[in-house]
Design an enzyme around this catalytic site. Structure first.
Site, PDB file in Angstrom:
ATOM      1  N   HIS A 110      -3.136  72.459  31.681  1.00 24.04           N
ATOM      2  CA  HIS A 110      -3.706  73.781  31.427  1.00 24.04           C
ATOM      3  C   HIS A 110      -4.112  74.462  32.729  1.00 24.04           C
ATOM      4  CE1 HIS A 110      -4.865  72.392  27.090  1.00 24.04           C
ATOM      5  NE2 HIS A 110      -3.576  72.621  27.233  1.00 24.04           N
ATOM      6  N   SER A 165       0.757  75.146  24.901  1.00 27.68           N
ATOM      7  CA  SER A 165      -0.582  75.537  25.347  1.00 27.68           C
ATOM      8  C   SER A 165      -0.603  75.936  26.822  1.00 27.68           C
ATOM      9  CB  SER A 165      -1.584  74.406  25.090  1.00 27.68           C
ATOM     10  OG  SER A 165      -1.173  73.204  25.709  1.00 27.68           O
TER      11      SER A 165
END
Length: 267
Positions: A187, A134
């Site tokens: 992230h 991710s």
């Protein structure tokens, strides 16, 4: 009607998969293989490859590159593959296979990984390990959002103009709120390096193009590797296919049509 529609969708999916460039294929296969290997209980593959701040040392520096390939479970891997594959495919088609390899097993992974480790250890005094692709997804989203921002600075919700470059930030907050156990910090580190690359500074991170071209020509990669994408972005290796949509470039050569601009991230 329904079986015909299902066959049509299956054919489209198969056609898309057969056109994937080489590096993207290898990433997808590596994630699938490691997800299957993680099912055994003899050796803890996740513990071995995770980005765990207190485990990072000279002897364990491989973790800075292995953590995006290993996932918590099969569902985690599938979700990341669905998000990553089209983004990675577009990046490789535009910038070439060697450039993609050099960047994603180099600065686009190691820099956000080191930033995550330093923030976790020095600021938060924590030791939360992270796994999964991710971070790559948000890096690529950030790069594309900058390219989109240059041609379309805002999108409108109601009467509010929202800068397009904020899209990955909004998505990271939504993911953190809806999916427990996700790493917002990880992230955000990926988004930060994506912004840097999106503004064109990846040329400071990537190997020199003349060196990549020398390797490409010296090893004759276009002829020996199927679906290899040349650095000049106009030629694929044996059994590969050209992009389905092309438009003339400034010099008359064909350039791949992508979302946003076709500005190179390499030197």
């Amino acid at each position: 009607m329904r079986p015909r529609l299902q066959n049509f969708n299956a054919l489209r999916a198969r056609s898309y998969l057969t056109r994937l460039p080489l590096f993207t294929r290898l990433i997808v296969l590596a994630i699938i293989a490691l997800s299957i290997a993680s099912l055994q209980s003899v050796w803890n593959l996740r513990e071995w490859g995770a980005l765990i701040p207190e485990e990072i040392s000279i002897t364990n520096a491989y973790r800075l590159s292995t953590f995006p390939l290993i996932h918590l479970n099969v569902i985690h891997a599938i979700l990341n593959l669905l998000a990553l594959t089209p983004l990675m495919e577009r990046f490789e088609t535009e910038h070439g296979t060697l450039t993609s390899l050099a960047l994603f097993f180099g600065p686009l992974t190691s820099i956000p990984a080191v930033a995550y480790v330093l923030i976790e250890r020095c600021i938060f005094r924590a030791n939360h390990g992270v796994l999964g692709a991710s971070m790559w997804v948000f890096t690529l989203l950030a790069m594309e959002s900058i390219q989109t921002y240059k041609s379309n600075p805002h999108f409108v919700i109601g009467s509010v103009n929202i800068p397009t470059w904020t899209t990955p930030l909004i998505m990271s907050l939504v993911v953190a709120a809806l999916i427990p156990g996700t790493s917002l910090l990880g992230h955000l580190c990926g988004i930060a390096i994506g912004y840097v690359a999106g503004f064109g500074y990846a040329k400071l991170l990537a190997p020199p193009e003349w060196g990549l071209r020398w390797v490409e020509n010296r090893l004759n990669l276009l002829k020996i590797l199927p679906h290899y994408v040349s650095i000049d972005k106009t030629t694929y290796g044996r059994f590969g296919v050209l992009p389905t949509t092309n438009r003339p470039g400034p010099s008359g050569s064909a350039a791949t049509e992508l979302v946003g601009t076709t500005q190179r991230l390499g030197p």
